[in-house]
Design a protein around this motif. Sequence first.
Motif, mmCIF file in Angstrom:
data_model
loop_
_atom_site.group_PDB
_atom_site.id
_atom_site.type_symbol
_atom_site.label_atom_id
_atom_site.label_comp_id
_atom_site.label_asym_id
_atom_site.label_seq_id
_atom_site.Cartn_x
_atom_site.Cartn_y
_atom_site.Cartn_z
ATOM 1 N N GLN A 34 0.846 -1.195 0.000
ATOM 2 C CA GLN A 34 0.000 0.000 0.000
ATOM 3 C C GLN A 34 0.883 1.247 0.000
ATOM 4 N N PRO A 35 0.599 2.237 -0.846
ATOM 5 C CA PRO A 35 1.456 3.421 -0.970
ATOM 6 C C PRO A 35 1.118 4.537 0.015
ATOM 7 N N SER A 36 1.064 4.229 1.306
ATOM 8 C CA SER A 36 0.808 5.264 2.312
ATOM 9 C C SER A 36 2.123 5.583 3.018
ATOM 10 N N VAL A 37 2.580 6.822 2.902
ATOM 11 C CA VAL A 37 3.905 7.221 3.370
ATOM 12 C C VAL A 37 3.862 7.675 4.823
ATOM 13 N N CYS A 38 4.768 7.132 5.642
ATOM 14 C CA CYS A 38 4.855 7.545 7.041
ATOM 15 C C CYS A 38 5.503 8.924 7.118
ATOM 16 N N PRO A 39 4.875 9.889 7.794
ATOM 17 C CA PRO A 39 5.389 11.260 7.806
ATOM 18 C C PRO A 39 6.505 11.511 8.815
ATOM 19 N N TYR A 40 6.865 10.524 9.618
ATOM 20 C CA TYR A 40 7.924 10.691 10.608
ATOM 21 C C TYR A 40 8.857 9.483 10.543
ATOM 22 N N LYS A 41 10.068 9.664 11.045
ATOM 23 C CA LYS A 41 11.046 8.579 11.046
ATOM 24 C C LYS A 41 10.756 7.647 12.219
ATOM 25 N N THR A 42 10.758 6.357 11.967
ATOM 26 C CA THR A 42 10.400 5.381 12.996
ATOM 27 C C THR A 42 11.089 4.060 12.712
ATOM 28 N N SER A 43 11.106 3.187 13.691
ATOM 29 C CA SER A 43 11.660 1.847 13.485
ATOM 30 C C SER A 43 10.654 0.929 12.805
ATOM 31 N N TYR A 44 9.358 1.188 13.021
ATOM 32 C CA TYR A 44 8.298 0.385 12.401
ATOM 33 C C TYR A 44 7.019 1.211 12.454
ATOM 34 N N PRO A 45 6.365 1.392 11.332
ATOM 35 C CA PRO A 45 5.189 2.272 11.315
ATOM 36 C C PRO A 45 3.953 1.618 11.912
ATOM 37 N N THR A 46 2.992 2.444 12.281
ATOM 38 C CA THR A 46 1.703 1.959 12.746
ATOM 39 C C THR A 46 0.913 1.431 11.551
ATOM 40 N N ASP A 47 -0.266 0.885 11.811
ATOM 41 C CA ASP A 47 -1.086 0.323 10.731
ATOM 42 C C ASP A 47 -1.631 1.375 9.778
ATOM 43 N N ASP A 48 -1.319 2.637 10.020
ATOM 44 C CA ASP A 48 -1.742 3.702 9.095
ATOM 45 C C ASP A 48 -0.791 3.873 7.933
ATOM 46 N N TYR A 49 0.437 3.312 8.040
ATOM 47 C CA TYR A 49 1.470 3.607 7.042
ATOM 48 C C TYR A 49 2.204 2.339 6.613
ATOM 49 N N TYR A 50 2.577 2.308 5.310
ATOM 50 C CA TYR A 50 3.193 1.107 4.759
ATOM 51 C C TYR A 50 4.387 1.385 3.847
ATOM 52 N N LEU A 51 4.864 2.637 3.809
ATOM 53 C CA LEU A 51 6.082 2.979 3.076
ATOM 54 C C LEU A 51 6.831 4.006 3.915
ATOM 55 N N TYR A 52 8.101 3.723 4.249
ATOM 56 C CA TYR A 52 8.783 4.593 5.203
ATOM 57 C C TYR A 52 10.301 4.482 5.047
#
Length: 546
Positions: A123-141
């Motif tokens: 899914q092309p949803s970009v995480c807006p912050y730097k993280t070790s693993y995104p929440t279920d809202d984001y799938y590209l980081y």
Amino acid sequence: MRSASARKVRQVRTWDDAADVVVVGYGGAGVAAALAARESGAEVLAVDRYLGGGATALSGGIVYAGGGTWVQRDAGIDDDVDNMLAYLEAEVGDAVSASTLRRFCEESPAMIDWLTEHGVPFQPSVCPYKTSYPTDDYYLYYSGSENSGGYRDLAKPRQRGHRTHGPGVSGKALFGPLAKSAAGHGVRVRTGTRATRLVVEDGRVTGIEVVTIDSAPAAVRRRFAALARISAKPGVYHQGLRRAVEALLARIERKHGRPVRIQAKSGVVLTTGGFIANGEMVARHAPAYPWSQGLPLGSAGDDGSGITMALDIGAASGKMDALSTWRFIAPPSAFFGAVAVNADGRRMIDESRYGAALGAAIAASPGHRAWLLVDSELEAEARRQIGTQSVWFQRMQTERLLRIGRVSGSTVEEVAARAGIDQAALRETVDAHNRAIELDRPDPLGKPDDIRRPARTGPFALLDISFKARVSYPMPMLTLGGLLVDEDTGAVRAESGGVVPGLFAAGRAAVGVCSNSYISGLSLADCIFSGRRAGTHSAQPLLHKG
């Protein structure tokens, strides 16, 4: 003539099962190899000691990919092969050749296409912050150090962590669809089947010997499956529980297992994982790493047995002393602005680097001890971010770190004294950090300006991020070395030179793209890349005969 015929009949009768390609270990690399061999026209049989899935099904399901994948394009991320290559050259080093790394980058978009065609969801949803693993809202980081100091100068930072679409840790969303597709394409799988030896005839690997319970009574197989699931999870987090469950599984195998010989007419592919579950093997190859203080990350099958079987017949290995140890400090992303110090009060690293880089720095620090210094303003910001940036296990770890794994003091000197750190050294470290920000000078360790935060406002806290932080959180670790392979075919190299005929390897059983430096998704991407390579070429002798 009759004697030769009789010899042939006797030889055929020694095999209990057969396939063109036999895949040993059925995780991410194994299923990729099986599918690729099947797509090349081979009959494929895969065997797995447990239920299949391996460490891949337990993982976060991150595939490192770039160069303009369809996911990146749909998300509006402009990336190209040269940009991806420029970043990975710094991370990968000499783990593979320059031509192999370029091929890995060039084939990256097509790899995501191949996974998508086999049902793996992205899914092309970009995480807006730097993280070790995104929440279920984001799938590209950003799943590595792309946006950290130094790396921004090498390549344009681009999000390449492709998380398979699914709730929680989504490794099962990667393995499950691939296994379903493999079954649909006619790949046979024998679970509850442990490989014990490679069969060599006239200098060529022609099959394997296994012990299997696949013909045991149904009730026994159900019990075995239930125990195997416990060994995988929660066994990965509780090693004592895993050892107890493994003892029960071994008892079932001793009572109900039967020896079977399986012929591989074209090739055997070893995809049995690394050896992090084998403490003795880790100690032998990487004695400097305190294995007992970390969390062995993987399944109980990551015990090096596949690697050892190949070494027993003269295979060559490499990077066996390479381990990856992870210390993730975000989420919350505010912690990237903190100051990481060792037991001497000296700063260790650009804190915005990927967690494996911080883990390596801690591994090299005196006593494997380290702390994260935060002031009251930074801590308040971090607490505000916990709810929105964290999944459940991240939230639990951060809360424990903030509530239990800490010492505090009104001044830098006071908090240093309470932690047992040299007060003058920590004061000097903090002053140098703050002064560089005040004077608009580059960070001494390369942290980007937009991430830096001064540490001025008391009270101060030192959060324990050491290897053995019993009141904080465990240090995950995995092995990165394995069998040396021909990088064009995946054929296992021989210690005496050349390759071992009929034998291939992929994933963490082999040296690959991530065998020097780990970033999230690079191992799974290498499993798919090297698994497909080994599967395709293991079928080639068969195709040449045709």
